[in-house]
Design a protein around this motif. Structure first.
Motif, short mmCIF file in Angstrom:
data_model
loop_
_atom_site.label_atom_id
_atom_site.label_comp_id
_atom_site.label_asym_id
_atom_site.label_seq_id
_atom_site.Cartn_x
_atom_site.Cartn_y
_atom_site.Cartn_z
N PHE A 51 0.83 -1.20 0.00
CA PHE A 51 0.00 0.00 0.00
C PHE A 51 0.87 1.26 0.00
CE2 PHE A 51 -2.05 3.48 2.24
CZ PHE A 51 -3.33 3.51 1.70
N TRP A 52 1.84 1.30 0.90
CA TRP A 52 2.67 2.49 1.02
C TRP A 52 3.59 2.66 -0.17
CZ3 TRP A 52 0.85 5.90 4.04
CH2 TRP A 52 0.21 5.55 5.24
N ILE A 53 4.11 1.57 -0.71
CA ILE A 53 4.98 1.67 -1.89
C ILE A 53 4.21 2.24 -3.07
CG2 ILE A 53 6.28 0.34 -3.61
CD1 ILE A 53 6.98 -1.62 -1.33
N ILE A 54 3.02 1.69 -3.33
CA ILE A 54 2.23 2.19 -4.47
C ILE A 54 1.78 3.62 -4.22
CG2 ILE A 54 0.20 1.80 -5.93
CD1 ILE A 54 0.33 -1.13 -5.25
N LYS A 55 1.46 3.95 -2.96
CA LYS A 55 1.05 5.31 -2.64
C LYS A 55 2.14 6.32 -2.99
CE LYS A 55 -0.93 8.85 -0.47
NZ LYS A 55 0.16 9.83 -0.37
N VAL A 56 3.39 6.02 -2.63
CA VAL A 56 4.50 6.93 -2.95
C VAL A 56 4.70 7.00 -4.45
CG1 VAL A 56 6.98 7.31 -2.71
CG2 VAL A 56 5.64 6.61 -0.72
N LEU A 57 4.64 5.85 -5.13
CA LEU A 57 4.78 5.82 -6.59
C LEU A 57 3.69 6.65 -7.25
CD1 LEU A 57 5.59 2.04 -7.16
CD2 LEU A 57 7.20 3.95 -7.29
N ALA A 58 2.44 6.49 -6.77
CA ALA A 58 1.32 7.24 -7.34
C ALA A 58 1.49 8.74 -7.11
CB ALA A 58 0.01 6.75 -6.73
N THR A 59 2.00 9.09 -5.95
CA THR A 59 2.23 10.50 -5.64
C THR A 59 3.28 11.09 -6.58
OG1 THR A 59 1.66 10.15 -3.32
CG2 THR A 59 2.97 12.09 -3.84
N THR A 60 4.33 10.31 -6.83
CA THR A 60 5.38 10.77 -7.74
C THR A 60 4.82 10.97 -9.14
OG1 THR A 60 7.01 9.53 -6.46
CG2 THR A 60 7.67 10.25 -8.65
N VAL A 61 4.00 10.02 -9.60
CA VAL A 61 3.36 10.15 -10.91
C VAL A 61 2.46 11.38 -10.95
CG1 VAL A 61 1.69 9.10 -12.48
CG2 VAL A 61 3.49 7.72 -11.50
N GLY A 62 1.76 11.63 -9.84
CA GLY A 62 0.90 12.81 -9.78
C GLY A 62 1.68 14.09 -10.00
N GLU A 63 2.87 14.16 -9.44
CA GLU A 63 3.71 15.35 -9.59
C GLU A 63 4.25 15.47 -11.02
OE1 GLU A 63 6.01 18.76 -8.27
OE2 GLU A 63 4.28 17.69 -7.44
N THR A 64 4.85 14.38 -11.53
CA THR A 64 5.49 14.44 -12.84
C THR A 64 4.48 14.50 -13.98
OG1 THR A 64 5.68 12.01 -12.89
CG2 THR A 64 7.56 13.26 -12.03
N ALA A 65 3.34 13.78 -13.84
CA ALA A 65 2.33 13.79 -14.90
C ALA A 65 1.70 15.17 -15.04
CB ALA A 65 1.26 12.74 -14.63
N ALA A 66 1.45 15.82 -13.91
CA ALA A 66 0.89 17.17 -13.96
C ALA A 66 1.86 18.13 -14.66
CB ALA A 66 0.59 17.66 -12.54
N ASP A 67 3.14 18.01 -14.34
CA ASP A 67 4.14 18.85 -15.00
C ASP A 67 4.23 18.53 -16.50
OD1 ASP A 67 4.72 20.05 -12.61
OD2 ASP A 67 6.51 18.84 -12.20
N TYR A 68 4.12 17.24 -16.84
CA TYR A 68 4.20 16.82 -18.24
C TYR A 68 3.06 17.43 -19.06
CZ TYR A 68 4.10 13.73 -22.32
OH TYR A 68 4.07 13.24 -23.61
N LEU A 69 1.84 17.32 -18.54
CA LEU A 69 0.69 17.87 -19.26
C LEU A 69 0.73 19.39 -19.30
CD1 LEU A 69 -2.13 15.55 -17.84
CD2 LEU A 69 -1.18 15.51 -20.15
N ASN A 70 1.11 19.98 -18.18
CA ASN A 70 1.10 21.44 -18.07
C ASN A 70 2.19 22.08 -18.92
OD1 ASN A 70 0.80 24.08 -17.19
ND2 ASN A 70 1.83 23.74 -15.24
N GLU A 71 3.40 21.56 -18.83
CA GLU A 71 4.54 22.21 -19.46
C GLU A 71 4.95 21.56 -20.79
OE1 GLU A 71 7.55 22.18 -16.49
OE2 GLU A 71 6.32 23.27 -15.02
N THR A 72 5.15 20.23 -20.79
CA THR A 72 5.65 19.55 -21.98
C THR A 72 4.61 19.56 -23.11
OG1 THR A 72 6.99 18.12 -20.57
CG2 THR A 72 6.69 17.43 -22.86
N LEU A 73 3.37 19.19 -22.78
CA LEU A 73 2.32 19.17 -23.80
C LEU A 73 1.64 20.53 -23.98
CD1 LEU A 73 0.56 15.72 -23.23
CD2 LEU A 73 2.43 16.30 -24.79
N GLY A 74 1.92 21.45 -23.09
CA GLY A 74 1.40 22.80 -23.23
C GLY A 74 -0.08 22.95 -22.93
N PHE A 75 -0.65 22.07 -22.10
CA PHE A 75 -2.06 22.20 -21.73
C PHE A 75 -2.30 23.44 -20.88
CE2 PHE A 75 -4.15 17.77 -22.18
CZ PHE A 75 -3.50 17.57 -23.39
N GLY A 76 -1.27 23.85 -20.15
CA GLY A 76 -1.45 24.94 -19.20
C GLY A 76 -2.10 24.42 -17.93
#
Length: 276
Positions: free
Chosen positions: A28-53
């Motif tokens: 549970f805790w391992i996946i939770k940390v992994l999911a949190t990391t994805v939440g941070e990087t995926a938001a940055d990817y959509l916002n900045e890399t793909l230019g969604f804003g």
């Protein structure tokens, strides 16, 4: 053909005793940390890399979260794929809540941290007033699950605000920040084992802290070396952690190692949340 009232009530009871969230294990805790990391990087990817804003990313992710929550609420018991998909999306949306307040509206991090801390406390109060328990072993009704997911959303938003506040005020760097949050979680775990902190506050305190821990790890891997990171980029980092999440979720689906037994769910309800 008529059905005896007794058999109907037994079937209804069997349905309500199926917990819809996982048992709290190391997985549970391992996946939770992994999911949190994805939440941070995926938001940055959509916002900045793909230019969604920031606004466009918030709209897209919120819509996906609603769809995932509908699927989750339709499940009659815990299904790993559905559950962890919601966690990943809540992680992204919770991050975006804080980012929109601070970046778009200019609300200071001190204020956002205080606001989400109060919002989390109010959510807990409403949950307990309604259900007389905060136990995550007994999430077997739609109302309890609604409180559960609202609480998780608040923990992600609070974790984002508090983590960013510490990062900006102390300027510790990604690695040092990750170590700091990991140590804080370890202290909470030790205090709980020693009987100094009850199970429920220990669980939710650790849950809040895993958000800035995961974000620090995500930034450490994805950010440029000139900025203190390892330079993997948001795309590679997101893919690495998504693959890891998928592998663990597949493992748990096959082994069922994080399922809460029906009998444990019923017993724990009597304890009014004394156990996490």
């Amino acid at each position: 053909m008529t059905t005896a009232p007794g058999s109907t009530s037994r079937r209804a009871a069997a349905r309500t005793l199926l917990n819809r969230v996982p048992e709290v294990t190391a997985y549970f805790w391992i996946i939770k940390v992994l999911a949190t990391t994805v939440g941070e990087t995926a938001a940055d990817y959509l916002n900045e890399t793909l230019g969604f804003g920031l606004t466009g990313t918030s709209i897209v992710m919120s819509a996906l979260l609603v769809v995932a929550l509908v699927a989750q609420f339709r499940a009659r018991r815990y299904v790993p794929v559905r559950y962890w998909l919601v966690v990943v999306l809540v992680s992204i949306v919770g991050t975006l809540l804080t980012d929109n307040l601070t970046d778009n509206l200019g609300v200071p991090l001190v204020v956002t941290t205080a606001v989400f801390a109060v919002a989390l406390a109010v959510t807990f109060a409403a949950w307990f007033a309604s259900e007389r328990t905060l136990s995550i072993h007994t999430i077997y009704t739609a109302r309890r699950e609604s409180f559960y997911w609202l609480t998780i959303l608040m923990t992600f938003a609070l974790g984002t605000a508090a983590g960013d506040l510490l990062a900006e005020r102390l300027a510790l760097g990604y690695l040092t920040s990750a170590v700091l949050f990991a140590v804080a979680i370890a202290v909470i775990a030790i205090a709980h084992k020693a009987g100094l902190i009850a199970a429920i506050p220990a669980f939710w305190a650790a849950y809040v802290l895993t958000r800035p821990l995961g974000a620090s790890l995500g930034d450490l891997l994805s950010q440029a070396r000139a900025d203190g990171g390892l330079g993997l980029g948001t795309t590679v980092t997101s893919l690495i952690f998504l693959v890891a999440i998928l592998g663990l979720v597949a493992f748990l689906t096959l082994t069922r190692r994080d399922r809460t037994p029906v009998a444990a769910s019923h017993t724990d309800d009597v304890l009014t949340g004394a156990e996490v």
